[in-house]
Design an enzyme around this catalytic site. Structure first.
Site, PDB file in Angstrom:
ATOM      1  N   GLN A 165      42.244  45.049  25.199  1.00 38.00           N
ATOM      2  CA  GLN A 165      43.081  43.862  25.360  1.00 38.00           C
ATOM      3  C   GLN A 165      44.130  43.807  24.256  1.00 38.00           C
ATOM      4  OE1 GLN A 165      42.840  41.634  28.056  1.00 38.00           O
ATOM      5  NE2 GLN A 165      44.859  41.412  27.163  1.00 38.00           N
ATOM      6  N   HIS A 209      47.595  45.501  24.437  1.00 36.42           N
ATOM      7  CA  HIS A 209      48.630  45.012  25.366  1.00 36.42           C
ATOM      8  C   HIS A 209      49.829  44.449  24.625  1.00 36.42           C
ATOM      9  CE1 HIS A 209      47.463  45.645  29.448  1.00 36.42           C
ATOM     10  NE2 HIS A 209      46.253  45.160  29.268  1.00 36.42           N
ATOM     11  N   GLU A 232      40.919  34.450  30.359  1.00 37.20           N
ATOM     12  CA  GLU A 232      41.439  35.215  31.495  1.00 37.20           C
ATOM     13  C   GLU A 232      40.409  36.275  31.905  1.00 37.20           C
ATOM     14  OE1 GLU A 232      44.683  37.666  30.342  1.00 37.20           O
ATOM     15  OE2 GLU A 232      45.299  38.164  32.391  1.00 37.20           O
ATOM     16  N   HIS A 233      39.955  37.075  30.954  1.00 31.03           N
ATOM     17  CA  HIS A 233      38.900  38.067  31.198  1.00 31.03           C
ATOM     18  C   HIS A 233      37.649  37.652  30.443  1.00 31.03           C
ATOM     19  CE1 HIS A 233      42.781  40.334  31.381  1.00 31.03           C
ATOM     20  NE2 HIS A 233      42.239  40.872  32.468  1.00 31.03           N
ATOM     21  N   ASP A 242      41.227  46.231  35.502  1.00 29.65           N
ATOM     22  CA  ASP A 242      42.671  46.376  35.327  1.00 29.65           C
ATOM     23  C   ASP A 242      43.252  47.367  36.333  1.00 29.65           C
ATOM     24  OD1 ASP A 242      42.717  44.637  33.215  1.00 29.65           O
ATOM     25  OD2 ASP A 242      42.648  46.185  31.666  1.00 29.65           O
ATOM     26  N   HIS A 295      53.063   3.596  64.289  1.00 30.49           N
ATOM     27  CA  HIS A 295      51.911   4.509  64.327  1.00 30.49           C
ATOM     28  C   HIS A 295      50.941   4.080  65.427  1.00 30.49           C
ATOM     29  CE1 HIS A 295      53.471   6.055  60.599  1.00 30.49           C
ATOM     30  NE2 HIS A 295      52.450   6.860  60.419  1.00 30.49           N
TER      31      HIS A 295
END
Lengths: 431, 431
Positions: free
Chosen positions: A256, A259, A323-324, A357, A416
């Site tokens: 991670q 990145h 996220e992960h 991934d 209506h």
């Protein structure tokens, strides 16, 4: 990697430890992007060429990639990589094809049928980042579900020069419309259209802060385009018991961290010893990486949290909403029911983040920055929209009429009620 | 109602006919709302009380409705209306309960299991407009799916004084947390929390232009809240063949027109005669309505389009993408496959829009203003988020390893490959 003992922290300190760095787009980015969008909407292709020369240092002749160029790019890919991308494609396809929903039909009361139908979003734009390394995996993550959904027009954009790996991955997904344009100008072109680039309904894919801000701006503009989800820096949290392998954990944290320097990396474990071992393993492993600089920068903000037990680790994970989320414990599945907020979960010692991934089959476009509380992992559904259908028989309407008119009366909406009355009167008249 | 012959129009004129009125929030609304949000985030409950006195002319003691006040409100509802709301509740519940998705599990290759799981969004805010008529139906449309989803905290807000019908509908849905606050200040309170009103994760429900703008602003703020969908004026399109009943169509158009002067009302038919008859029926029916003024105003912008045949009517409908689409033809279901863009579809002579507004079972919160191209009818899914899970066996990882490392190498991400290598090396070492 900084280590903290959770129970030794005050509530405020606990909150601070899990706080993400502020991520407001700077005013200068907001303004720059607004100006780029304005240029693209007023000058079209000419603006795309000018901005590509300015930002990407590329003089474009044709914005669209020719079929000849596509063929040459595909031919240039080494066979082993082709095989790998094909196998990843097959797994991703298999998992996303299983997400196809069948139409729903319920007779809620006699003669009253309610249905839900799904349709592909007609035109989608797929943004693939360029930069230091080409990301063919992201092409698969957007290309596969858009193909299964049946989106009529799929427009891929990526900054020039477009790497052949991206072109090959696109061809696997049946995408033949590729434009060599990136950045905020590509997002603007997708949202509003130019002479070359068609306007799309929805824009997908990750990008730098300019791309993210451009997606946000066009999603707020009348006549712009929808977007997949809000974006933020990528994150991983590992929760692990005392028996977990420190080398595995360190490797996952680094995958991670490499990145980008803003990547968020957290490990939570009841074992103080494991926390220290992970730290040592990080030091050993990071030195060998080609992107060691980036990873080391990310590790400066990373944190090891020592907690009471695994139950508390899950609680901390739910507060953070990663996220992960990697669960390296003896029986990882026992915690699944308690996991409330995560983008994608990786169970057990043999499930590193990198399988998700690339190739397990799940989608790697995930909500981050705490958006997991309300947003979902990208899925087939994001390439479709659903609408309801109802059909009443004459008897069905007669049966439901008193309910509708009573509520219409309560809401003071005569017309209506009248839409029911004119029909029930016609039915009575025809008897 | 203006009548046009579609084939007699130029392409530009056709586009102009289907163009919706511009709907940019005026700068004054944007600024007013930003100021209200700022007041609520800095002053909390005190701001809510001050703004309620200013906008709703109500001096609030308790912002939250007491259980005693809820009980009294429920007791005051006449029995027939209770019965009607209970029956509507039952149908809505039946259709939304059928939307529960089962967890998905796919073994994409041996030892590689990918899953999708769903979780309720933890805390949701339900905005119910006040104004001239109470809208208990909207309570059901938000309350029922949030109950089925299992949202832990459901917070209903509505401008003071809250009508007893709204309280009764809330109690049907098991909602016991009701706050007497409306407008942009209620949205701000839900997004950021005050001493009384809890912060929620996602805000649902319709409202006036201040509420809409407040939802937009908090959805864009870091630490704010997600929202259900962008909003616009309500719309209906009727497509009808020559045999359709002009009185039915006129009644349906009016049931949309009475919502507000900005309502969009369109009829498309190959029968010039029917178009004229609908116009005459409108004149007859509108005079009798209690909201005739509003409906007449909406009709000023309404339009009857005479087209070639029903196939062209469907094409025109897809270009427009109506929130509500009523199909009054002999075999309405034959057009369903060709309908691409609509919020909710009403098939046949016996299915007026008002059945879907209240009681058929479908949700009446629908994308409008052309957002049907990418947004869906509100459903159970909007109260949940989905995440993926993957679990690999040791053999599963060995099988997938070459694919992952080949792609990681191509993307230049060493640590991604290394997370696999450390594991396969450990496996080989243990053999």
């Amino acid at each position: 990697m900084k280590k903290v003992i959770w129970s030794a922290l005050s509530a405020a300190e606990q909150q601070a430890v899990l706080l993400r760095p502020a991520m407001a787009a700077s005013e200068s980015i907001t303004d720059t992007v607004a100006h780029i969008i304005e240029q693209v909407t007023t000058e079209g292709d000419a603006a795309l060429k000018k901005l590509s020369a300015q930002f990407d240092k590329v003089e474009l002749n044709d914005i669209r990639l020719s079929s000849q160029a596509m063929k040459e790019a595909c031919d240039s890919i080494p066979a082993p990589l082709k095989t790998a991308l094909r196998e990843a494609f097959r797994n991703i396809r298999s998992f996303h094809a299983a997400q196809v929903s069948r139409p729903l039909s319920v007779e809620t009361q006699p003669g009253v049928v309610c249905e839900m139908h799904s349709r592909a979003i007609e035109a989608v734009g797929l943004y693939i980042p360029g930069g230091s390394a080409p990301l063919p995996s992201t092409v698969l993550m957007l290309g596969v579900p858009s193909e299964i959904a049946g989106c009529k027009r799929r427009v891929l954009v990526s900054p020039p020069p477009i790497a052949p790996e991206i072109v090959f991955a696109a061809s696997l997904c049946g995408i033949d419309e590729i434009y060599q344009v990136g950045g905020a100008q590509a997002v603007a072109a997708l949202a509003f259209g130019t002479e070359s680039v068609p306007k799309v309904d929805k824009i997908f894919g990750p990008g730098n802060s300019f791309v993210t801000e451009a997606k946000r701006q066009v999603s707020q503009a009348i006549g712009g385009a929808s977007i997949d989800m809000p974006a933020g820096p990528s994150e991983v949290m590992v929760i692990a018991d005392a028996r977990a392998n420190a080398d595995f954990i360190a490797a996952d944290l680094l995958s991670q961290a490499e990145h980008g320097p803003d990547s968020q990396v957290v490990v939570v474990t009841p074992s103080d010893k494991l926390a220290d071992e992970v730290n040592q393993a990080l030091t050993r492993q990071v030195a060998k990486l080609s992107r060691a600089d980036i990873a080391e920068k990310a590790l400066e903000n990373s944190i090891a949290i020592v907690c009471q037990d695994m139950a508390e680790a899950v609680v901390i994970s739910n507060i953070y909403g990663p996220e992960h989320l990697i669960v390296q414990t003896k029986n990882p599945r026992q915690y699944l029911n308690d996991i409330q907020h995560a983008g994608s979960v990786f169970l057990g010692d043999w499930t590193p983040e990198s399988v998700g991934d690339y190739a397990s089959g799940t989608n790697h476009v995930l909500p981050t920055y705490g958006y997991v509380r309300t947003y979902s992992s990208l899925s087939l559904m994001d390439f479709c929209k659903r609408f309801t259908v109802q059909e009443l028989s004459a008897d069905g309407l007669s049966g439901l009429a008193p309910v509708v008119t009573a509520i219409a009366d309560a809401e003071g909406l005569d017309a209506h009620a009248n839409a029911v009355h004119v029909r029930t009167q016609a039915l009575e008249g025809s008897k």
